[in-house]
Design a protein around this motif. Structure first.
Motif, PDB file in Angstrom:
ATOM      1  N   THR A  59       0.822  -1.211   0.000  1.00 36.68           N
ATOM      2  CA  THR A  59       0.000   0.000   0.000  1.00 36.68           C
ATOM      3  C   THR A  59       0.854   1.258   0.000  1.00 36.68           C
ATOM      4  N   GLY A  60       2.138   1.088  -0.194  1.00 36.18           N
ATOM      5  CA  GLY A  60       3.033   2.223  -0.106  1.00 36.18           C
ATOM      6  C   GLY A  60       3.512   2.420   1.315  1.00 36.18           C
ATOM      7  N   ASN A  61       4.435   3.312   1.481  1.00 38.68           N
ATOM      8  CA  ASN A  61       5.008   3.592   2.798  1.00 38.68           C
ATOM      9  C   ASN A  61       4.025   4.421   3.612  1.00 38.68           C
ATOM     10  N   PRO A  62       3.490   3.892   4.743  1.00 37.69           N
ATOM     11  CA  PRO A  62       2.511   4.655   5.522  1.00 37.69           C
ATOM     12  C   PRO A  62       3.096   5.927   6.123  1.00 37.69           C
ATOM     13  N   LEU A  63       4.428   5.977   6.267  1.00 36.53           N
ATOM     14  CA  LEU A  63       5.051   7.162   6.842  1.00 36.53           C
ATOM     15  C   LEU A  63       4.920   8.366   5.921  1.00 36.53           C
ATOM     16  N   ARG A  64       4.571   8.124   4.679  1.00 39.11           N
ATOM     17  CA  ARG A  64       4.395   9.224   3.727  1.00 39.11           C
ATOM     18  C   ARG A  64       2.934   9.651   3.609  1.00 39.11           C
ATOM     19  N   ALA A  65       2.082   8.945   4.311  1.00 37.89           N
ATOM     20  CA  ALA A  65       0.654   9.289   4.297  1.00 37.89           C
ATOM     21  C   ALA A  65       0.364  10.310   5.390  1.00 37.89           C
ATOM     22  N   GLY A  66      -0.818  10.889   5.363  1.00 36.49           N
ATOM     23  CA  GLY A  66      -1.231  11.777   6.435  1.00 36.49           C
ATOM     24  C   GLY A  66      -1.321  11.011   7.738  1.00 36.49           C
ATOM     25  N   ILE A  67      -1.358  11.742   8.856  1.00 33.59           N
ATOM     26  CA  ILE A  67      -1.300  11.091  10.164  1.00 33.59           C
ATOM     27  C   ILE A  67      -2.462  10.132  10.377  1.00 33.59           C
ATOM     28  N   ALA A  68      -3.671  10.513   9.959  1.00 33.20           N
ATOM     29  CA  ALA A  68      -4.832   9.635  10.154  1.00 33.20           C
ATOM     30  C   ALA A  68      -4.709   8.372   9.308  1.00 33.20           C
ATOM     31  N   ALA A  69      -4.326   8.548   8.041  1.00 27.26           N
ATOM     32  CA  ALA A  69      -4.172   7.396   7.150  1.00 27.26           C
ATOM     33  C   ALA A  69      -3.052   6.488   7.640  1.00 27.26           C
ATOM     34  N   CYS A  70      -1.965   7.077   8.109  1.00 23.14           N
ATOM     35  CA  CYS A  70      -0.840   6.296   8.631  1.00 23.14           C
ATOM     36  C   CYS A  70      -1.298   5.450   9.822  1.00 23.14           C
ATOM     37  N   THR A  71      -2.069   6.056  10.714  1.00 21.20           N
ATOM     38  CA  THR A  71      -2.568   5.340  11.885  1.00 21.20           C
ATOM     39  C   THR A  71      -3.411   4.142  11.483  1.00 21.20           C
ATOM     40  N   GLN A  72      -4.325   4.349  10.541  1.00 18.15           N
ATOM     41  CA  GLN A  72      -5.207   3.255  10.128  1.00 18.15           C
ATOM     42  C   GLN A  72      -4.443   2.146   9.425  1.00 18.15           C
ATOM     43  N   ILE A  73      -3.438   2.508   8.656  1.00 13.28           N
ATOM     44  CA  ILE A  73      -2.640   1.487   7.972  1.00 13.28           C
ATOM     45  C   ILE A  73      -1.847   0.664   8.993  1.00 13.28           C
ATOM     46  N   LEU A  74      -1.199   1.345   9.935  1.00 11.54           N
ATOM     47  CA  LEU A  74      -0.363   0.643  10.903  1.00 11.54           C
ATOM     48  C   LEU A  74      -1.188  -0.232  11.842  1.00 11.54           C
ATOM     49  N   LEU A  75      -2.477   0.108  12.043  1.00 11.48           N
ATOM     50  CA  LEU A  75      -3.342  -0.701  12.905  1.00 11.48           C
ATOM     51  C   LEU A  75      -4.250  -1.635  12.103  1.00 11.48           C
ATOM     52  N   GLY A  76      -4.053  -1.705  10.797  1.00 12.37           N
ATOM     53  CA  GLY A  76      -4.812  -2.633   9.964  1.00 12.37           C
ATOM     54  C   GLY A  76      -6.314  -2.422  10.031  1.00 12.37           C
ATOM     55  N   TYR A  77      -6.740  -1.155  10.036  1.00 13.87           N
ATOM     56  CA  TYR A  77      -8.173  -0.895  10.211  1.00 13.87           C
ATOM     57  C   TYR A  77      -9.007  -1.416   9.048  1.00 13.87           C
ATOM     58  N   ASP A  78      -8.446  -1.491   7.859  1.00 12.83           N
ATOM     59  CA  ASP A  78      -9.206  -2.014   6.724  1.00 12.83           C
ATOM     60  C   ASP A  78      -9.578  -3.479   6.930  1.00 12.83           C
ATOM     61  N   ARG A  79      -8.780  -4.189   7.755  1.00 16.41           N
ATOM     62  CA  ARG A  79      -9.056  -5.592   8.068  1.00 16.41           C
ATOM     63  C   ARG A  79      -9.697  -5.752   9.445  1.00 16.41           C
ATOM     64  N   ARG A  80      -9.976  -4.626  10.116  1.00 18.43           N
ATOM     65  CA  ARG A  80     -10.500  -4.619  11.482  1.00 18.43           C
ATOM     66  C   ARG A  80      -9.583  -5.445  12.398  1.00 18.43           C
ATOM     67  N   ALA A  81      -8.271  -5.211  12.242  1.00 19.36           N
ATOM     68  CA  ALA A  81      -7.275  -5.987  12.986  1.00 19.36           C
ATOM     69  C   ALA A  81      -7.123  -5.508  14.424  1.00 19.36           C
ATOM     70  N   GLY A  82      -7.485  -4.267  14.707  1.00 21.38           N
ATOM     71  CA  GLY A  82      -7.303  -3.732  16.052  1.00 21.38           C
ATOM     72  C   GLY A  82      -8.414  -4.138  16.991  1.00 21.38           C
ATOM     73  N   TYR A  83      -8.080  -4.245  18.290  1.00 21.89           N
ATOM     74  CA  TYR A  83      -9.086  -4.573  19.291  1.00 21.89           C
ATOM     75  C   TYR A  83      -8.827  -3.760  20.549  1.00 21.89           C
ATOM     76  N   MET A  84      -9.864  -3.055  20.993  1.00 17.70           N
ATOM     77  CA  MET A  84      -9.795  -2.258  22.203  1.00 17.70           C
ATOM     78  C   MET A  84     -11.151  -2.335  22.876  1.00 17.70           C
ATOM     79  N   ASN A  85     -11.171  -2.699  24.141  1.00 16.59           N
ATOM     80  CA  ASN A  85     -12.418  -2.813  24.878  1.00 16.59           C
ATOM     81  C   ASN A  85     -12.164  -2.383  26.312  1.00 16.59           C
TER      82      ASN A  85
END
Length: 312
Positions: free
Chosen positions: A282-308
């Motif tokens: 998906t390209g280097n997330p460090l070159r994306a905006g802060i919000a996009a970088c956060t979602q890429i690093l936490l795998g939000y497109d795959r719902r990989a993060g878990y917080m409860n």
């Protein structure tokens, strides 16, 4: 200062006296709190609670930003903007890799987005119905009086389950389980433990609701579906409920936004990602905006993060 912040919390969130006392007795620390004062009166405050995240097999320090509130008469004057920027500076200084928070309302997702936070954690809810013939494979009981931290085997079980939940999971410590149980007690619920062959096999935090349902804030089992199902059925029977709502890890097709995050040390998280589980092309997330970088690093497109948080 503590009493003023407690009063501000009550005005802002409408929580019960029991919950506010629990929070300020067990969680609140002055060194984790930022405030704005006017003429000796605290008008705005937030708290920064240290946590850990299991991140691609490693543990990284994360901050939980909470208790974000301003007196009604002082809102719209830029106080919270000032505090959020100060919190950013403090979290960087304290070397947190990630900041997290749970918006107290849908409209706040947009508000926190102004400070670089992105939706990063979803949750799903599954429904269960009481069966006339519930499994007898496990025995359920409430944790005996005394803190959950005394039940070392129970926390070892919970920690094993939470650590295996996914690549980006905000973790609970043993004392967090005690707090979650005490919170359930204030709502008429409890912490329940399932046993198989005398050993803990599952833990659940459940609260009865109006209309004959039980809300499971959290459930964790180590031996798969049989113990989990028996635990749910047994707790429903105890509360004379006909149905249960069980909060679970996000299912992409039916999840709802729950928490937000803002990456603070993107380089550190990116390095772990590449070592442990290379990111898709998906390209280097460090070159994306802060919000996009956060979602890429936490795998939000795959719902990989878990917080409860469970304290709700």
């Amino acid at each position: 200062m503590k009493q003023q912040i407690m009063d501000l919390w009550k005005i802002s969130f409408g929580d019960s006296d029991a919950f506010v006392k629990l929070w300020f007795d067990r969680i609140y620390k002055s060194e984790q709190t930022l405030v704005i004062e006017k003429r000796g009166k605290i008008v705005s405050a937030l708290q920064i609670i240290p946590r850990e995240m299991a991140y691609f097999g490693e543990r990284i320090p994360v901050a939980y930003v909470c208790g974000v509130c301003t007196l009604p008469a002082e809102r719209g004057k830029g106080h919270m903007t000032q505090l959020m920027h100060e919190a950013q500076r403090v979290m960087l200084e304290r070397r947190f890799a990630l900041a997290t928070l749970i918006p107290n309302g849908e409209w706040l997702f947009g508000y926190y987005g102004r400070f670089g936070y992105a939706t990063a954690f979803d949750l799903s809810v599954e429904m269960h119905r009481l069966r006339t013939q519930a499994s007898s494979a496990v025995i359920c009981r409430t944790v005996p009086s005394g803190p959950v931290t005394e039940e070392d085997a129970i926390y070892r079980l919970y920690d094993l389950v939470q650590s295996a939940r996914g690549s980006c999971t905000v973790l609970h410590r043993a004392r967090d389980l005690e707090l979650a149980r005490l919170d359930c007690l204030t709502d008429g619920g409890d912490c329940w433990v399932a046993h198989v062959d005398g050993q803990p096999a599952g833990i659940a935090f459940a609260v009865p609701e109006d209309g004959g349902t039980v809300f499971f804030k959290e459930i964790a089992c180590d031996d798969g579906f049989p113990s989990r199902d028996a635990l749910i059925q047994s707790v429903m029977k105890h509360y004379h409920a006909h149905a249960a709502r069980v909060r679970i890890q996000p299912v992409a097709s039916s999840s709802v936004p729950y928490g937000m995050a803002r990456v603070l040390d993107a380089g550190r998280m990116y390095d772990i990602c590449l070592r442990r589980n290379p990111l898709p092309a998906t390209g280097n997330p460090l070159r994306a905006g802060i919000a996009a970088c956060t979602q890429i690093l936490l795998g939000y497109d795959r719902r990989a993060g878990y917080m409860n948080l469970m304290l709700d």
